[in-house]
Design a protein around this motif. Structure first.
Motif, PDB file in Angstrom:
ATOM      1  N   LEU A 168      -4.721  11.656   0.519  1.00 40.27           N
ATOM      2  CA  LEU A 168      -4.669  10.057   1.688  1.00 40.27           C
ATOM      3  C   LEU A 168      -5.309   9.342   0.683  1.00 40.27           C
ATOM      4  O   LEU A 168      -6.206   9.476   0.229  1.00 40.27           O
ATOM      5  CB  LEU A 168      -5.564  10.712   3.306  1.00 40.27           C
ATOM      6  CG  LEU A 168      -5.452   8.708   3.801  1.00 40.27           C
ATOM      7  CD1 LEU A 168      -3.942   8.652   4.205  1.00 40.27           C
ATOM      8  CD2 LEU A 168      -6.508   9.738   4.967  1.00 40.27           C
ATOM      9  N   MET A 169      -4.378   8.295   0.718  1.00 38.75           N
ATOM     10  CA  MET A 169      -4.405   7.009   0.064  1.00 38.75           C
ATOM     11  C   MET A 169      -4.863   5.752   0.975  1.00 38.75           C
ATOM     12  O   MET A 169      -4.239   5.091   1.493  1.00 38.75           O
ATOM     13  CB  MET A 169      -3.400   6.336  -0.894  1.00 38.75           C
ATOM     14  CG  MET A 169      -3.447   7.572  -1.532  1.00 38.75           C
ATOM     15  SD  MET A 169      -4.639   7.676  -3.838  1.00 38.75           S
ATOM     16  CE  MET A 169      -4.251   5.906  -4.430  1.00 38.75           C
ATOM     17  N   LEU A 170      -5.728   5.525   0.720  1.00 37.75           N
ATOM     18  CA  LEU A 170      -6.701   4.132   1.514  1.00 37.75           C
ATOM     19  C   LEU A 170      -6.337   3.039   1.285  1.00 37.75           C
ATOM     20  O   LEU A 170      -6.733   2.562   0.266  1.00 37.75           O
ATOM     21  CB  LEU A 170      -7.601   4.744   2.560  1.00 37.75           C
ATOM     22  CG  LEU A 170      -7.505   6.110   3.529  1.00 37.75           C
ATOM     23  CD1 LEU A 170      -9.124   6.431   3.026  1.00 37.75           C
ATOM     24  CD2 LEU A 170      -7.130   5.576   5.144  1.00 37.75           C
ATOM     25  N   ARG A 171      -6.196   1.692   1.847  1.00 35.85           N
ATOM     26  CA  ARG A 171      -6.971   0.184   1.356  1.00 35.85           C
ATOM     27  C   ARG A 171      -8.273  -0.102   2.689  1.00 35.85           C
ATOM     28  O   ARG A 171      -7.689  -0.234   3.223  1.00 35.85           O
ATOM     29  CB  ARG A 171      -5.699  -0.659   1.566  1.00 35.85           C
ATOM     30  CG  ARG A 171      -4.800  -0.146   0.147  1.00 35.85           C
ATOM     31  CD  ARG A 171      -3.294  -0.921   0.782  1.00 35.85           C
ATOM     32  NE  ARG A 171      -1.884  -0.805  -0.989  1.00 35.85           N
ATOM     33  CZ  ARG A 171      -1.256  -0.717  -0.254  1.00 35.85           C
ATOM     34  NH1 ARG A 171      -0.625  -1.360   0.154  1.00 35.85           N
ATOM     35  NH2 ARG A 171      -0.340  -0.668  -1.888  1.00 35.85           N
ATOM     36  N   SER A 172      -8.378  -0.144   1.766  1.00 35.30           N
ATOM     37  CA  SER A 172      -9.931  -0.838   2.738  1.00 35.30           C
ATOM     38  C   SER A 172      -9.893  -2.471   1.878  1.00 35.30           C
ATOM     39  O   SER A 172      -9.608  -2.503   1.157  1.00 35.30           O
ATOM     40  CB  SER A 172     -11.745   0.220   1.785  1.00 35.30           C
ATOM     41  OG  SER A 172     -12.167  -0.579   2.818  1.00 35.30           O
ATOM     42  N   ALA A 173     -11.567  -2.455   2.217  1.00 35.83           N
ATOM     43  CA  ALA A 173     -12.181  -4.111   1.853  1.00 35.83           C
ATOM     44  C   ALA A 173     -13.343  -4.434   1.377  1.00 35.83           C
ATOM     45  O   ALA A 173     -14.140  -3.751   2.195  1.00 35.83           O
ATOM     46  CB  ALA A 173     -11.333  -4.921   2.267  1.00 35.83           C
ATOM     47  N   HIS A 174     -14.075  -5.198   0.530  1.00 36.04           N
ATOM     48  CA  HIS A 174     -15.423  -4.975  -0.065  1.00 36.04           C
ATOM     49  C   HIS A 174     -15.898  -6.520   0.320  1.00 36.04           C
ATOM     50  O   HIS A 174     -15.307  -7.191  -0.375  1.00 36.04           O
ATOM     51  CB  HIS A 174     -15.161  -3.981  -1.347  1.00 36.04           C
ATOM     52  CG  HIS A 174     -16.737  -3.747  -1.904  1.00 36.04           C
ATOM     53  ND1 HIS A 174     -17.488  -3.130  -1.926  1.00 36.04           N
ATOM     54  CD2 HIS A 174     -17.609  -4.297  -3.545  1.00 36.04           C
ATOM     55  CE1 HIS A 174     -19.023  -3.349  -2.198  1.00 36.04           C
ATOM     56  NE2 HIS A 174     -18.883  -4.306  -3.080  1.00 36.04           N
ATOM     57  N   GLY A 175     -17.278  -6.467  -0.173  1.00 38.06           N
ATOM     58  CA  GLY A 175     -17.693  -7.928   0.167  1.00 38.06           C
ATOM     59  C   GLY A 175     -16.784  -8.592   1.061  1.00 38.06           C
ATOM     60  O   GLY A 175     -16.869  -8.544   2.365  1.00 38.06           O
ATOM     61  N   ALA A 176     -16.628  -9.963   0.566  1.00 39.39           N
ATOM     62  CA  ALA A 176     -16.653 -10.747   1.830  1.00 39.39           C
ATOM     63  C   ALA A 176     -14.232 -10.795   1.229  1.00 39.39           C
ATOM     64  O   ALA A 176     -14.321 -11.647   2.568  1.00 39.39           O
ATOM     65  CB  ALA A 176     -16.870 -12.135   0.749  1.00 39.39           C
ATOM     66  N   ARG A 177     -13.875  -9.989   0.803  1.00 39.05           N
ATOM     67  CA  ARG A 177     -12.911  -9.268   0.849  1.00 39.05           C
ATOM     68  C   ARG A 177     -12.611  -8.774   2.058  1.00 39.05           C
ATOM     69  O   ARG A 177     -11.492  -9.042   3.614  1.00 39.05           O
ATOM     70  CB  ARG A 177     -11.929  -8.840   0.163  1.00 39.05           C
ATOM     71  CG  ARG A 177     -11.965  -9.158  -0.879  1.00 39.05           C
ATOM     72  CD  ARG A 177     -12.000  -8.674  -2.764  1.00 39.05           C
ATOM     73  NE  ARG A 177     -11.158  -8.283  -3.647  1.00 39.05           N
ATOM     74  CZ  ARG A 177     -11.820  -9.053  -4.607  1.00 39.05           C
ATOM     75  NH1 ARG A 177     -13.249  -9.478  -4.960  1.00 39.05           N
ATOM     76  NH2 ARG A 177     -10.717  -9.254  -6.027  1.00 39.05           N
ATOM     77  N   ALA A 178     -13.752  -8.642   3.408  1.00 45.12           N
ATOM     78  CA  ALA A 178     -13.556  -7.532   3.933  1.00 45.12           C
ATOM     79  C   ALA A 178     -13.767  -9.240   5.427  1.00 45.12           C
ATOM     80  O   ALA A 178     -13.295  -8.424   6.661  1.00 45.12           O
ATOM     81  CB  ALA A 178     -15.103  -7.296   4.047  1.00 45.12           C
ATOM     82  N   PHE A 179     -13.366 -10.230   5.372  1.00 48.02           N
ATOM     83  CA  PHE A 179     -13.043 -10.909   5.783  1.00 48.02           C
ATOM     84  C   PHE A 179     -11.542 -11.017   6.117  1.00 48.02           C
ATOM     85  O   PHE A 179     -10.337 -11.744   6.815  1.00 48.02           O
ATOM     86  CB  PHE A 179     -13.353 -12.619   5.397  1.00 48.02           C
ATOM     87  CG  PHE A 179     -15.068 -13.407   5.747  1.00 48.02           C
ATOM     88  CD1 PHE A 179     -15.869 -13.077   4.600  1.00 48.02           C
ATOM     89  CD2 PHE A 179     -15.134 -13.374   7.389  1.00 48.02           C
ATOM     90  CE1 PHE A 179     -17.286 -13.507   5.493  1.00 48.02           C
ATOM     91  CE2 PHE A 179     -16.532 -13.320   7.916  1.00 48.02           C
ATOM     92  CZ  PHE A 179     -17.910 -13.722   6.967  1.00 48.02           C
ATOM     93  N   LEU A 180     -11.027 -10.454   5.081  1.00 51.78           N
ATOM     94  CA  LEU A 180      -8.958 -11.000   5.395  1.00 51.78           C
ATOM     95  C   LEU A 180      -8.871  -9.367   5.921  1.00 51.78           C
ATOM     96  O   LEU A 180      -7.723  -9.356   6.340  1.00 51.78           O
ATOM     97  CB  LEU A 180      -8.511 -11.098   3.927  1.00 51.78           C
ATOM     98  CG  LEU A 180      -8.856 -12.088   3.098  1.00 51.78           C
ATOM     99  CD1 LEU A 180      -8.928 -12.020   1.217  1.00 51.78           C
ATOM    100  CD2 LEU A 180      -8.665 -13.641   3.820  1.00 51.78           C
ATOM    101  N   TYR A 181      -9.668  -8.285   5.675  1.00 53.06           N
ATOM    102  CA  TYR A 181      -8.817  -6.824   5.932  1.00 53.06           C
ATOM    103  C   TYR A 181      -9.770  -6.314   6.034  1.00 53.06           C
ATOM    104  O   TYR A 181     -11.093  -5.833   6.071  1.00 53.06           O
ATOM    105  CB  TYR A 181      -8.350  -5.954   4.720  1.00 53.06           C
ATOM    106  CG  TYR A 181      -6.597  -6.761   3.726  1.00 53.06           C
ATOM    107  CD1 TYR A 181      -6.313  -7.626   2.835  1.00 53.06           C
ATOM    108  CD2 TYR A 181      -5.609  -6.685   4.619  1.00 53.06           C
ATOM    109  CE1 TYR A 181      -5.873  -8.460   2.317  1.00 53.06           C
ATOM    110  CE2 TYR A 181      -4.810  -7.465   4.325  1.00 53.06           C
ATOM    111  CZ  TYR A 181      -4.851  -7.728   2.929  1.00 53.06           C
ATOM    112  OH  TYR A 181      -3.244  -8.772   2.268  1.00 53.06           O
TER     113      TYR A 181
END
Ligand SMILES: C[S@@+](CC[C@H](N)C(=O)[O-])C[C@H]1O[C@@H](n2cnc3c(N)ncnc32)[C@H](O)[C@@H]1O
Length: 324
Positions: A233-246
């Motif tokens: 399973l390949m997932l897309r997540s977000a890290h740091g301030a990129r977590a405001f976008l995803y």
């Protein structure tokens, strides 16, 4: 935390809230100079801040964040539909993909996901034969990039809940001898897809399927239930301030999967990439069947979290999965 960092983060949060206020007042999020300008500002504001921990933000900012993620998701869908319509007007749309302003980001993300998949997929040189992409949208660039440049014998099954997205997407590949045969489109809510999920060697889950933790976890648990043991399973997540976008995928809630690694890009690729493998068959230890749940024993850092299993207490356990 250093006072300079505190200051920088409060400037960032102020900027994100200002942009949110402007976006939330727009009539539409369809591509336009204003919309493009605001999202460009938002991305440029967030990218440099990879050390901010969004989980520590106060409730009012968390609420703005979850609304902002939905606005970003809506705008991304409208942007993709806009360019898919333009591309669909060409004789062979695949010859014109670079009219999409973020095409180079997809080339980089596709290369990154392929490299990470290649590293973990299998110790033999085999490549995945059947891949599913969940949430493929009207512009299925990840499947197109992987099929065109990296996995040239693989069939891609693209799932989207929106039939219009699928008809636009299939138009993009219909003129191509090769991809028209290797790209299949299914209109369905992934939560209604069951037995056929076990047919895939690899499943990609789009960042925008499951727009908050609960929704994302429901989809992940559904995939855990129906995917084949050992499938990726390949997932897309977000890290740091990129977590405001995803939305962020917390590796500790991937019950049913072993999280193999998480990669946080530092360039203009926004999504973090998480690769996991569905548990292999239960392991028989002295006649007590035991599921291999070392996910919760895993240590993980940040930056490149190449999650390595501890010397877990059942070290004598015979690993069926060669990649442990
Ligand atoms: C607009 S695309 C964007 C894909 C983007 N590149 C990403 O990685 O998220 C996301 C798509 O997911 C689809 N989608 C959302 N929830 C879904 C679900 N439960 N089942 C299938 N498709 C879904 C939406 O219809 C939309 O077309």
């Amino acid at each position: 935390m250093e006072s300079l960092q505190v200051q920088e983060e409060s400037i960032l949060i102020e900027k994100v809230c200002q942009i949110y206020e402007k976006l939330s007042k727009l009539e539409t999020l369809k591509p336009s100079k204003d919309v493009d300008n605001l999202f460009t500002q938002l991305v440029h504001a967030c990218i440099p801040h990879s050390s901010i921990n969004i989980a520590n933000l106060p409730a009012n900012i968390q609420e703005i964040r979850s609304k902002l993620i939905r606005l970003c998701g809506q705008a991304e869908g409208l942007l993709e539909a806009h360019f898919s319509t333009i591309l669909g007007s060409f004789k062979n749309p695949l010859h014109h993909l670079n009219i999409f302003p973020y095409y180079s980001n997809y080339l980089k993300l596709g290369r990154l996901e392929y490299d990470i998949l290649n590293q973990h997929y299998s110790t033999t040189s085999e490549t995945p034969k059947r891949v599913a992409f969940v949430g493929s949208g009207p512009l299925p660039f990840t499947s197109i990039v992987l099929a065109s440049y990296h996995l040239k014998d693989t069939t891609f099954h693209n799932y989207d809940i929106d039939s219009t997205a699928n008809s636009m997407a299939s138009r993009l590949v219909s003129a191509d001898q090769d991809l028209s045969k290797r790209m299949v489109f299914h209109t369905a809510d992934i939560m209604d897809v069951t037995d056929e999920l076990k047919d895939y060697d690899v499943i990609f889950l789009a960042a925008l399927v499951g727009m908050n933790m609960d929704e994302k976890n429901k989809v992940i648990q559904h995939l855990a239930k129906y995917m084949a043991p050992g499938a990726i399973l390949m997932l897309r997540s977000a890290h740091g301030a990129r977590a405001f976008l995803y939305p962020v995928v917390d590796p500790n809630v991937l019950h049913g999967f072993n999280v193999l690694s998480i990669f946080h890009p530092e360039d203009d690729v926004i999504n973090s990439v998480m690769i996991s493998r569905k548990f292999v068959e239960p392991v028989n230890i002295d006649n007590n069947y035991l599921h291999l749940d070392i996910g919760s024993l895993m240590a993980s850092s940040c930056k490149y979290c190449d999650i390595q299993p501890f010397n877990h207490p059942l070290g004598h356990m015979k690993m069926i999965d060669e990649s442990m």
